[in-house]
Write a protein that holds these residues in place. Structure first.
Motif, mmCIF file in Angstrom:
data_model
loop_
_atom_site.group_PDB
_atom_site.id
_atom_site.type_symbol
_atom_site.label_atom_id
_atom_site.label_comp_id
_atom_site.label_asym_id
_atom_site.label_seq_id
_atom_site.Cartn_x
_atom_site.Cartn_y
_atom_site.Cartn_z
ATOM 1 N N ASP A 11 -33.412 42.751 -53.150
ATOM 2 C CA ASP A 11 -32.588 41.625 -52.629
ATOM 3 C C ASP A 11 -33.101 40.379 -53.677
ATOM 4 O O ASP A 11 -34.144 40.032 -53.627
ATOM 5 N N PHE A 12 -32.119 39.843 -54.381
ATOM 6 C CA PHE A 12 -32.271 38.675 -55.046
ATOM 7 C C PHE A 12 -31.631 37.448 -54.416
ATOM 8 O O PHE A 12 -30.804 37.558 -53.879
ATOM 9 N N LYS A 13 -32.293 36.553 -54.418
ATOM 10 C CA LYS A 13 -31.815 34.972 -54.185
ATOM 11 C C LYS A 13 -32.237 33.854 -54.988
ATOM 12 O O LYS A 13 -33.391 34.003 -55.589
ATOM 13 N N ALA A 14 -31.016 33.487 -55.374
ATOM 14 C CA ALA A 14 -31.541 32.298 -56.488
ATOM 15 C C ALA A 14 -31.701 30.963 -55.621
ATOM 16 O O ALA A 14 -30.742 30.467 -54.970
ATOM 17 N N VAL A 15 -32.571 29.927 -55.974
ATOM 18 C CA VAL A 15 -32.668 28.789 -55.333
ATOM 19 C C VAL A 15 -33.240 27.710 -56.337
ATOM 20 O O VAL A 15 -33.416 28.036 -57.656
ATOM 21 N N ARG A 16 -33.250 26.361 -56.163
ATOM 22 C CA ARG A 16 -33.657 25.364 -57.130
ATOM 23 C C ARG A 16 -34.907 25.728 -57.467
ATOM 24 O O ARG A 16 -35.734 25.694 -56.549
ATOM 25 N N SER A 17 -35.153 25.290 -58.620
ATOM 26 C CA SER A 17 -36.500 25.490 -59.142
ATOM 27 C C SER A 17 -37.300 24.128 -58.922
ATOM 28 O O SER A 17 -36.470 22.965 -58.765
ATOM 29 N N SER A 18 -38.581 24.058 -58.805
ATOM 30 C CA SER A 18 -39.413 22.771 -58.634
ATOM 31 C C SER A 18 -39.816 22.182 -59.875
ATOM 32 O O SER A 18 -39.633 22.965 -61.030
ATOM 33 N N GLY A 19 -40.334 21.090 -59.545
ATOM 34 C CA GLY A 19 -40.617 20.392 -61.011
ATOM 35 C C GLY A 19 -39.899 19.639 -61.817
ATOM 36 O O GLY A 19 -38.593 19.583 -61.328
ATOM 37 N N PRO A 20 -40.039 19.187 -62.974
ATOM 38 C CA PRO A 20 -39.330 18.284 -63.681
ATOM 39 C C PRO A 20 -38.041 19.037 -64.559
ATOM 40 O O PRO A 20 -38.267 20.367 -64.621
ATOM 41 N N GLY A 21 -37.093 18.472 -64.752
ATOM 42 C CA GLY A 21 -35.795 19.059 -65.476
ATOM 43 C C GLY A 21 -35.044 18.283 -65.636
ATOM 44 O O GLY A 21 -33.954 18.725 -66.277
ATOM 45 N N GLY A 22 -34.893 16.981 -64.948
ATOM 46 C CA GLY A 22 -33.657 16.102 -65.211
ATOM 47 C C GLY A 22 -32.436 16.389 -64.565
ATOM 48 O O GLY A 22 -32.560 17.372 -63.497
ATOM 49 N N GLN A 23 -31.540 16.208 -64.884
ATOM 50 C CA GLN A 23 -29.998 16.589 -64.379
ATOM 51 C C GLN A 23 -29.954 18.253 -64.151
ATOM 52 O O GLN A 23 -29.219 18.614 -63.279
ATOM 53 N N HIS A 24 -30.258 18.825 -65.148
ATOM 54 C CA HIS A 24 -30.122 20.313 -65.134
ATOM 55 C C HIS A 24 -30.880 20.975 -63.955
ATOM 56 O O HIS A 24 -30.038 21.706 -63.067
ATOM 57 N N ALA A 25 -31.900 20.391 -63.712
ATOM 58 C CA ALA A 25 -32.777 21.138 -62.435
ATOM 59 C C ALA A 25 -32.112 20.729 -60.944
ATOM 60 O O ALA A 25 -32.230 21.472 -60.039
ATOM 61 N N ASN A 26 -31.528 19.360 -61.115
ATOM 62 C CA ASN A 26 -31.079 19.131 -59.929
ATOM 63 C C ASN A 26 -29.596 19.744 -59.512
ATOM 64 O O ASN A 26 -29.308 19.557 -58.324
ATOM 65 N N LYS A 27 -29.063 20.386 -60.414
ATOM 66 C CA LYS A 27 -27.867 21.002 -60.214
ATOM 67 C C LYS A 27 -27.753 22.290 -60.223
ATOM 68 O O LYS A 27 -26.624 23.237 -59.673
ATOM 69 N N THR A 28 -28.559 22.939 -60.662
ATOM 70 C CA THR A 28 -28.455 24.505 -60.775
ATOM 71 C C THR A 28 -29.726 25.071 -60.081
ATOM 72 O O THR A 28 -30.667 24.789 -59.956
ATOM 73 N N ALA A 29 -29.350 26.540 -59.583
ATOM 74 C CA ALA A 29 -30.605 27.348 -58.833
ATOM 75 C C ALA A 29 -30.969 28.361 -59.973
ATOM 76 O O ALA A 29 -30.207 29.539 -60.093
ATOM 77 N N THR A 30 -32.129 28.070 -60.600
ATOM 78 C CA THR A 30 -32.469 28.754 -61.707
ATOM 79 C C THR A 30 -33.773 29.932 -61.073
ATOM 80 O O THR A 30 -34.184 30.722 -61.799
ATOM 81 N N LYS A 31 -34.306 29.362 -60.068
ATOM 82 C CA LYS A 31 -35.631 30.106 -59.627
ATOM 83 C C LYS A 31 -34.921 31.335 -58.859
ATOM 84 O O LYS A 31 -33.991 31.344 -58.157
ATOM 85 N N VAL A 32 -35.797 32.424 -58.990
ATOM 86 C CA VAL A 32 -35.073 33.791 -58.695
ATOM 87 C C VAL A 32 -36.115 34.504 -57.695
ATOM 88 O O VAL A 32 -37.495 34.458 -58.079
ATOM 89 N N GLU A 33 -35.720 34.664 -56.438
ATOM 90 C CA GLU A 33 -36.574 35.079 -55.414
ATOM 91 C C GLU A 33 -36.160 36.678 -55.206
ATOM 92 O O GLU A 33 -35.225 36.763 -54.955
ATOM 93 N N LEU A 34 -37.490 37.697 -55.291
ATOM 94 C CA LEU A 34 -37.015 39.025 -55.165
ATOM 95 C C LEU A 34 -37.690 39.287 -53.814
ATOM 96 O O LEU A 34 -38.809 39.002 -53.797
ATOM 97 N N SER A 35 -37.106 40.043 -52.938
ATOM 98 C CA SER A 35 -37.450 40.572 -51.848
ATOM 99 C C SER A 35 -37.318 41.931 -51.545
ATOM 100 O O SER A 35 -36.241 42.566 -52.039
ATOM 101 N N PHE A 36 -38.208 43.002 -51.252
ATOM 102 C CA PHE A 36 -38.050 44.320 -51.399
ATOM 103 C C PHE A 36 -38.809 44.712 -49.824
ATOM 104 O O PHE A 36 -39.819 44.514 -49.461
#
Length: 133
Positions: A11-36
């Motif tokens: 199962d994959f879930k996309a969430v907002r990534s932490s840390g700096p990144g400006g406007q791009h990080a504030n509006k996209t969910a690039t961090k991927v969490e995997l659960s098994f």
């Protein structure tokens, strides 16, 4: 271990990534969490499940889910590929059987060497003593 079946159980879930990144990080969910779900997996035998639960106990939560995440890249697809690759690597490492230890005897030369070293050390200590006593 059936790798293809395991990949379908993830199962994959996309969430907002932490840390700096400006406007791009504030509006996209690039961090991927995997659960098994290790306990309810059909791709693993009971023996393999027990081995994974034992070896990867630090990564498995109380519900029995193995959780991993990745946020290295700004691309969600890249993060998904990386976390899947890492997951499969961890699983394979956990399922590896350790080589059985072969008992060996010390060689005759090593026994002689050890006894000589002990004799020399005892002579050094004996020479420290006061000869008058």
């Amino acid at each position: 271990m059936d790798e293809e079946l395991i990949l379908t159980e993830l199962d994959f879930k996309a969430v907002r990534s932490s840390g700096p990144g400006g406007q791009h990080a504030n509006k996209t969910a690039t961090k991927v969490e995997l659960s098994f779900d290790v306990a309810n997996s059909k791709a693993l035998s009971e023996n393999e499940k027990n081995r994974i639960l034992k070896k990867l106990s630090g990564r498995i939560n109380k519900e029995g889910f193995l959780k991993m995440s990745n946020e290295d890249s700004r691309s969600q697809h890249t993060n998904k590929d990386v976390v899947t690759e890492n997951f499969l690597f961890e699983l394979k490492e956990a399922l590896k059987r350790p080589k059985p230890r072969k008992k060996t005897k010390p060689t005759k030369a090593s026994k002689v060497k050890r006894l000589k070293a002990k004799k020399k050390k005892s002579e050094i200590k004996a020479n420290r003593k006061d000869p008058l006593k």
